[in-house]
Motif scaffolding. Sequence first.
Motif, PDB file in Angstrom:
ATOM      1  N   PHE A   1     114.841 107.958 -89.077  1.00 25.10           N
ATOM      2  CA  PHE A   1     115.056 108.664 -87.817  1.00 25.10           C
ATOM      3  C   PHE A   1     116.493 109.163 -87.721  1.00 25.10           C
ATOM      4  O   PHE A   1     116.742 110.282 -87.258  1.00 25.10           O
ATOM      5  CB  PHE A   1     114.727 107.747 -86.639  1.00 25.10           C
ATOM      6  N   ALA A   2     117.449 108.332 -88.173  1.00 30.24           N
ATOM      7  CA  ALA A   2     118.850 108.745 -88.110  1.00 30.24           C
ATOM      8  C   ALA A   2     119.099 109.982 -88.970  1.00 30.24           C
ATOM      9  O   ALA A   2     119.798 110.921 -88.552  1.00 30.24           O
ATOM     10  CB  ALA A   2     119.746 107.596 -88.551  1.00 30.24           C
TER      11      ALA A   2
ATOM     12  N   ALA B   1     113.078 115.087 -84.569  1.00 32.64           N
ATOM     13  CA  ALA B   1     112.978 113.924 -85.457  1.00 32.64           C
ATOM     14  C   ALA B   1     111.864 112.994 -85.000  1.00 32.64           C
ATOM     15  O   ALA B   1     111.052 112.524 -85.812  1.00 32.64           O
ATOM     16  CB  ALA B   1     114.309 113.175 -85.493  1.00 32.64           C
ATOM     17  N   ALA B   2     111.800 112.738 -83.698  1.00 35.70           N
ATOM     18  CA  ALA B   2     110.746 111.866 -83.173  1.00 35.70           C
ATOM     19  C   ALA B   2     109.372 112.497 -83.372  1.00 35.70           C
ATOM     20  O   ALA B   2     108.396 111.803 -83.683  1.00 35.70           O
ATOM     21  CB  ALA B   2     110.991 111.583 -81.695  1.00 35.70           C
TER      22      ALA B   2
ATOM     23  N   PRO C   1     112.128 105.669 -81.985  1.00 36.25           N
ATOM     24  CA  PRO C   1     111.555 106.066 -80.696  1.00 36.25           C
ATOM     25  C   PRO C   1     110.141 106.631 -80.794  1.00 36.25           C
ATOM     26  O   PRO C   1     109.488 106.850 -79.783  1.00 36.25           O
ATOM     27  CB  PRO C   1     112.528 107.144 -80.209  1.00 36.25           C
ATOM     28  N   ALA C   2     109.659 106.856 -82.020  1.00 42.49           N
ATOM     29  CA  ALA C   2     108.348 107.494 -82.171  1.00 42.49           C
ATOM     30  C   ALA C   2     107.213 106.485 -82.083  1.00 42.49           C
ATOM     31  O   ALA C   2     106.181 106.738 -81.470  1.00 42.49           O
ATOM     32  CB  ALA C   2     108.281 108.256 -83.493  1.00 42.49           C
ATOM     33  N   TYR C   3     107.360 105.324 -82.703  1.00 45.60           N
ATOM     34  CA  TYR C   3     106.304 104.314 -82.694  1.00 45.60           C
ATOM     35  C   TYR C   3     106.878 102.992 -83.188  1.00 45.60           C
ATOM     36  O   TYR C   3     107.948 102.951 -83.795  1.00 45.60           O
ATOM     37  CB  TYR C   3     105.112 104.723 -83.570  1.00 45.60           C
ATOM     38  N   GLU C   4     106.147 101.927 -82.947  1.00 44.49           N
ATOM     39  CA  GLU C   4     106.532 100.604 -83.420  1.00 44.49           C
ATOM     40  C   GLU C   4     105.813 100.319 -84.739  1.00 44.49           C
ATOM     41  O   GLU C   4     104.590 100.352 -84.801  1.00 44.49           O
ATOM     42  CB  GLU C   4     106.164  99.539 -82.382  1.00 44.49           C
TER      43      GLU C   4
END
Length: 227
Positions: A87-88, A99-100, A153-156
């Motif tokens: 993500f970074a 990105a998300a 932030p997109a999913y666990e």
Amino acid sequence: MADPAVFADDYKPLPYWWEAAPPETGSDPLHAEADIAVVGSGYTGLHAALQTARAGLSTVVIEAETPGWGCSTRNGGQISTCIKPSFATLSARYGPDLAAAILRDGQASLDHIERVIADEGLETGFQRVGRFHGAHLPQCYDSLARDIAAPNPAYETGAYMVPRDAMQAELGTRAYWGGAVFPRHASIDPGRYHAALLRLCRAAGVQIVSRASDCRLAFGCAPPRAR
């Protein structure tokens, strides 16, 4: 060529996925016209053809070899949610919102496959069995640990680290410097999955034209003239 002595007595130079789902060798006749022409009979091509055919469009799939000859029936059968850049990294390139969204596409791809298999009642060996990422070097372990600890932030993912002293319990080996477990990843029989998609396409009226090495000639179009 490799020394035959390195192979087991029952070695065969063919993917073992083909034992349960051998590739087709025939070909449908090519009609003069089609609303949609899809090049390639792998997973992506068959999924696209299935959608257009079910939408009422005459659809033909053009394949240079036999259906499923390539990587769709030769891969390891692992289905993950992973997009390789973190993500970074994606945020630095494209901003956090895009990105998300890219990461959510990774999750959506696995969910889509699971939903299609369930809705269509396909026998593909699909299971949510998880996946282990081994670290070959200490620095690889540290890199995995940083990636897992970073917020997503997109999913666990539910991923967790396995240190080297716990490797024996996890895999029965100490060959790695530890690693990461992604419990939500899945596995599938690639050959049976492709064969199931092929059956769905044929039932929807899709033509599958094999060994059409030059699609322009297959459709009766003259090749481009040299300049």
